[in-house]
Design a protein around this motif. Structure first.
Motif, PDB file in Angstrom:
ATOM      1  N   ASN A   1       8.390  -5.766 -12.553  1.00  0.00           N
ATOM      2  CA  ASN A   1       9.100  -5.392 -13.782  1.00  0.00           C
ATOM      3  C   ASN A   1      10.565  -5.762 -13.660  1.00  0.00           C
ATOM      4  N   GLY A   2      10.941  -6.848 -14.300  1.00  0.00           N
ATOM      5  CA  GLY A   2      12.311  -7.321 -14.223  1.00  0.00           C
ATOM      6  C   GLY A   2      13.314  -6.421 -14.909  1.00  0.00           C
ATOM      7  N   MET A   3      12.844  -5.513 -15.754  1.00  0.00           N
ATOM      8  CA  MET A   3      13.734  -4.617 -16.482  1.00  0.00           C
ATOM      9  C   MET A   3      13.797  -3.225 -15.856  1.00  0.00           C
ATOM     10  N   THR A   4      13.346  -3.104 -14.626  1.00  0.00           N
ATOM     11  CA  THR A   4      13.369  -1.811 -13.957  1.00  0.00           C
ATOM     12  C   THR A   4      14.786  -1.251 -13.854  1.00  0.00           C
ATOM     13  N   ASP A   5      14.894   0.075 -13.902  1.00  0.00           N
ATOM     14  CA  ASP A   5      16.196   0.711 -13.712  1.00  0.00           C
ATOM     15  C   ASP A   5      16.359   1.217 -12.278  1.00  0.00           C
ATOM     16  N   ASN A   6      15.337   0.937 -11.444  1.00  0.00           N
ATOM     17  CA  ASN A   6      15.404   1.329 -10.035  1.00  0.00           C
ATOM     18  C   ASN A   6      14.762   0.217  -9.204  1.00  0.00           C
ATOM     19  N   ILE A   7      15.577  -0.718  -8.770  1.00  0.00           N
ATOM     20  CA  ILE A   7      15.048  -1.907  -8.114  1.00  0.00           C
ATOM     21  C   ILE A   7      14.372  -1.578  -6.786  1.00  0.00           C
ATOM     22  N   GLU A   8      14.933  -0.648  -6.031  1.00  0.00           N
ATOM     23  CA  GLU A   8      14.336  -0.289  -4.738  1.00  0.00           C
ATOM     24  C   GLU A   8      12.944   0.289  -4.927  1.00  0.00           C
ATOM     25  N   ARG A   9      12.811   1.166  -5.908  1.00  0.00           N
ATOM     26  CA  ARG A   9      11.506   1.785  -6.179  1.00  0.00           C
ATOM     27  C   ARG A   9      10.508   0.751  -6.682  1.00  0.00           C
ATOM     28  N   GLU A  10      10.937  -0.134  -7.562  1.00  0.00           N
ATOM     29  CA  GLU A  10      10.048  -1.170  -8.096  1.00  0.00           C
ATOM     30  C   GLU A  10       9.495  -2.042  -6.974  1.00  0.00           C
ATOM     31  N   CYS A  11      10.367  -2.463  -6.070  1.00  0.00           N
ATOM     32  CA  CYS A  11       9.937  -3.333  -4.964  1.00  0.00           C
ATOM     33  C   CYS A  11       8.983  -2.595  -4.032  1.00  0.00           C
ATOM     34  N   ALA A  12       9.299  -1.350  -3.719  1.00  0.00           N
ATOM     35  CA  ALA A  12       8.450  -0.566  -2.820  1.00  0.00           C
ATOM     36  C   ALA A  12       7.085  -0.303  -3.439  1.00  0.00           C
ATOM     37  N   GLU A  13       7.055  -0.014  -4.731  1.00  0.00           N
ATOM     38  CA  GLU A  13       5.783   0.258  -5.407  1.00  0.00           C
ATOM     39  C   GLU A  13       4.939  -1.006  -5.529  1.00  0.00           C
ATOM     40  N   TYR A  14       5.576  -2.152  -5.681  1.00  0.00           N
ATOM     41  CA  TYR A  14       4.837  -3.407  -5.772  1.00  0.00           C
ATOM     42  C   TYR A  14       4.145  -3.701  -4.440  1.00  0.00           C
ATOM     43  N   GLU A  15       4.873  -3.487  -3.355  1.00  0.00           N
ATOM     44  CA  GLU A  15       4.283  -3.645  -2.026  1.00  0.00           C
ATOM     45  C   GLU A  15       3.118  -2.677  -1.837  1.00  0.00           C
ATOM     46  N   LYS A  16       3.307  -1.452  -2.261  1.00  0.00           N
ATOM     47  CA  LYS A  16       2.273  -0.423  -2.114  1.00  0.00           C
ATOM     48  C   LYS A  16       1.011  -0.799  -2.879  1.00  0.00           C
ATOM     49  N   LYS A  17       1.191  -1.320  -4.091  1.00  0.00           N
ATOM     50  CA  LYS A  17       0.041  -1.730  -4.902  1.00  0.00           C
ATOM     51  C   LYS A  17      -0.757  -2.833  -4.216  1.00  0.00           C
ATOM     52  N   MET A  18      -0.053  -3.804  -3.643  1.00  0.00           N
ATOM     53  CA  MET A  18      -0.741  -4.901  -2.958  1.00  0.00           C
ATOM     54  C   MET A  18      -1.548  -4.384  -1.776  1.00  0.00           C
ATOM     55  N   LYS A  19      -0.944  -3.488  -1.017  1.00  0.00           N
ATOM     56  CA  LYS A  19      -1.634  -2.939   0.148  1.00  0.00           C
ATOM     57  C   LYS A  19      -2.830  -2.094  -0.259  1.00  0.00           C
ATOM     58  N   GLU A  20      -2.664  -1.273  -1.297  1.00  0.00           N
ATOM     59  CA  GLU A  20      -3.760  -0.423  -1.764  1.00  0.00           C
ATOM     60  C   GLU A  20      -4.906  -1.246  -2.335  1.00  0.00           C
ATOM     61  N   ALA A  21      -4.591  -2.433  -2.877  1.00  0.00           N
ATOM     62  CA  ALA A  21      -5.633  -3.316  -3.424  1.00  0.00           C
ATOM     63  C   ALA A  21      -6.422  -4.002  -2.317  1.00  0.00           C
ATOM     64  N   GLY A  22      -5.903  -3.947  -1.099  1.00  0.00           N
ATOM     65  CA  GLY A  22      -6.586  -4.574   0.025  1.00  0.00           C
ATOM     66  C   GLY A  22      -5.944  -5.854   0.499  1.00  0.00           C
ATOM     67  N   GLY A  23      -4.801  -6.208  -0.096  1.00  0.00           N
ATOM     68  CA  GLY A  23      -4.107  -7.428   0.298  1.00  0.00           C
ATOM     69  C   GLY A  23      -4.559  -8.642  -0.489  1.00  0.00           C
ATOM     70  N   ILE A  24      -3.729  -9.664  -0.524  1.00  0.00           N
ATOM     71  CA  ILE A  24      -4.011 -10.893  -1.271  1.00  0.00           C
ATOM     72  C   ILE A  24      -5.063 -11.725  -0.532  1.00  0.00           C
ATOM     73  N   ASP A  25      -6.129 -12.089  -1.229  1.00  0.00           N
ATOM     74  CA  ASP A  25      -7.145 -12.968  -0.643  1.00  0.00           C
ATOM     75  C   ASP A  25      -6.692 -14.418  -0.640  1.00  0.00           C
ATOM     76  N   LEU A  26      -6.105 -14.848  -1.741  1.00  0.00           N
ATOM     77  CA  LEU A  26      -5.642 -16.234  -1.873  1.00  0.00           C
ATOM     78  C   LEU A  26      -4.314 -16.230  -2.611  1.00  0.00           C
TER      79      LEU A  26
END
Length: 241
Positions: A103-128
């Motif tokens: 989300n490029g319009m986030t008002d909390n860049i640190e939280r946005e970046c951390a949550e994006y990482e968390k989502k990737m990990k919870e999904a099981g990681g990128i296959d390709l």
């Protein structure tokens, strides 16, 4: 690292699309990392054709995009959210809830970046993970630096990158100077990486990626350490190899 040298942009695009399609066929619920820019446009067109012809089904696919411009709204035609919808998502049967773009319009860049990482990990990681490459060797928006940035973060874009991306805007002054990008660590955690390049403008970057030293001054050079990388380059991009 496997290197495939093809004749031209069209052949590169088709080969890339078929590799992505094979991933989906083998694992229908694949986690795919998508890229933007001019390089993947025809690859996405080919994926749309394969979907319309019943070869692949995106209904179980989850996607994560590499990056997004900072402080550019989703409805801006130059945002990567807009790009992905116009060039791929609006033409296939991917579930909107499975699409992830910073989300490029986030008002909390640190939280946005951390949550994006968390989502990737919870999904099981990128296959390709699909990657383009900048003229300065950047992948995602990881610019040449003194060290490799690990996780998703806010990037100050290089003048070279801003100049290269200005072709999509009315003037260079309209190009955002910052972006949210997956880090080098985020990219390297993908199980498989597919990087493609076209044109003489990418020849130096491809040479440095494949044959140069591993250095954060050429971010893509870190791919030499990944266990499963495929590089598809047309003859012009591979001309220095």
């Amino acid at each position: 690292m496997r290197i495939m040298i093809v004749n031209d942009y069209e052949e590169m695009s088709k080969k890339a699309a078929h590799i992505i399609a094979s991933q989906i066929v083998l694992k229908p619920n694949s986690i795919l990392g998508f890229a933007t820019g001019s390089t993947p446009i025809n690859t996405y067109k080919e994926l749309i054709n394969l979907y319309k012809n019943g070869v692949i089904d995106f209904s179980e696919v989850t996607s994560f995009n590499l990056d997004e411009y900072f402080e550019l709204s989703k409805d801006n035609p130059q945002s990567y959210d807009y790009f992905m919808k116009a060039n791929l998502f609006n033409h296939i049967n991917i579930d909107d809830d499975r699409i992830n773009i910073p989300n490029g319009m986030t008002d909390n860049i640190e939280r946005e970046c951390a949550e994006y990482e968390k989502k990737m990990k919870e999904a099981g990681g990128i296959d390709l993970q699909l990657l383009g490459i900048g003229r300065n060797g950047h992948i995602g928006f990881n610019e040449p630096a003194d060290h490799f940035q690990s996780d998703t973060h806010l990037v100050q874009l290089d003048d070279d990158t801003i100049e290269a991306n200005s072709r999509f805007f009315d003037s260079v002054d309209e190009v955002p100077t910052k972006a949210i990008s997956m880090g080098i660590g985020s990219i390297m955690r993908a199980k498989k990486i597919l990087l493609f390049a076209s044109g003489t403008g990418k020849a130096e970057a491809i040479y440095d990626t494949v044959k140069g030293p591993i250095t954060p001054r050429v971010p893509a050079s870190i791919l030499q350490l990944h266990p499963d990388v495929v590089i598809i380059a047309d003859k012009e991009a591979a001309s220095r190899l």
